[in-house]
Design a protein around this motif. Structure first.
Motif: not given
Ligand SMILES: [Zn+2]
Length: 326
Positions: A70, A72, A75, A169, A188
């Motif tokens: 994802h 973020h 990551h 998320h 996550d």
């Molecule tokens: Zn995350």
């Protein structure tokens, strides 16, 4: 670095000054091609740690793919660097597009976040976009990625991973499921100890908490012996952990219902102020600015869920949203 399953390695990458502390960085080593999952922050020391892993496991950039669960920044921080090194990158279309749109400081996405801040009543706290964690750590360059499409398969070594939709998320978070070995890389989506942050992404994403709870229900039904998540310890019993996460959100929803009942109508910011938070500070006014953004986003996703299930109503007046009990 430890081998957590045959030809699957885990290396913890530090996330300095972040409550998550570290990222579980996974490597799946195959004969013809290998895969790394997520990258950690865009930091020189993180880059060096990953390059050490490449040497240790004899990974070749041209035969290694990078799978991003994802968008973020803990990551994806080094995605552009590994792209330049020659790795092919897989990411969901939704998160990849959102991420690429976040690069420019003047992208409408940031304007929307500021607008939402006002709708949520946050103007009272005079927050600036510069304090928003997503803005502060936004990617420096867009990346080219191959669409990771749920239902399609990625084979690496002896493993045949199905790309699975875990949305909640983030709008486009995806995982990798290996049916024969009962392995799920879940990013996550489910974490040990920490409750994954579920935030408000905008009305076009609908009831995102409801979406998350549905993703949890699908995961509950999956046969999993090895849940490889992105932070902290590895969860042994995914069903037990999912039940804890359900209970957490039920409790949160109850808190929000009670808060709404106490007043005629309440802004998202004022709901967030009255919720119980784990962070050590005396009260809302002591919250660091970045935590206020987080708290309001989380409160909002719960209020929108209450609205979706018919327990709350919303009205807008002078550019501010008010929620009330039904
Ligand atoms: Zn995350």
């Amino acid at each position: 670095m430890q081998e957590v399953y045959k030809n699957i390695y885990l290396k913890e990458l530090a996330l300095p000054n972040n409550p998550l502390r570290s990222l579980n960085f996974y490597i799946v080593k195959g004969e013809d091609r290998s895969m790394i999952i997520d990258t950690g922050f865009n930091l020189e020391e993180t880059k060096q740690e990953i390059l050490d892993v490449f040497r240790e496991l004899d990974l070749k950039p041209e035969n290694t793919i990078l799978f991003l669960t994802h968008l973020h920044s803990d990551h994806t921080g080094l995605a552009a660097y590994f792209q330049d090194m020659g790795l092919e990158i897989y990411m969901s279309e939704k998160d990849g597009t959102l991420m690429n749109n976040s690069v420019a400081q003047d992208n409408p996405r940031w304007e929307h976040i500021v607008e939402f801040g006002r709708l949520q009543g946050l103007h009272v706290d005079q927050l600036e976009i510069g304090d928003h964690p997503g803005f502060k750590f936004r990617p420096s360059a867009p990346i080219r990625f191959t669409n990771a499409v749920p239902g399609e398969f990625l084979s690496v070594g002896e493993y045949n991973f199905e790309i699975v939709d875990l949305k909640g998320h983030t709008p486009g978070i995806v995982g990798l499921y290996e049916r024969d070995h009962k392995i799920l890389f879940c990013g996550d989506h489910i974490l040990g100890k920490i409750t994954p942050n579920i935030t408000f992404w905008g009305f076009e994403y609908g009831d995102i908490l409801g979406t998350y709870l549905e993703s949890l229900a699908r995961t509950y039904d999956m046969d999993i012996d090895h849940l490889f998540s992105s932070h902290r310890f590895l969860v042994e019993d995914h069903r037990k952990r999912i039940e804890e996460l359900y209970a957490h959100h039920e409790h949160r929803l109850d808190e929000a219902r009670d808060i709404l009942k106490r007043a005629d109508r309440t802004t998202v910011r004022d709901v967030a102020r009255q919720l119980q938070w784990d962070i050590r500070s005396r009260g809302w006014d002591d919250f660091p600015a970045s935590q206020k953004w987080f708290a309001v986003g989380e409160a909002h996703s719960h209020l929108e869920h209450l609205r979706a299930i018919g327990d709350a109503e919303m009205e807008e007046e002078d550019g501010i949203l008010y929620y009330k009990s039904v």
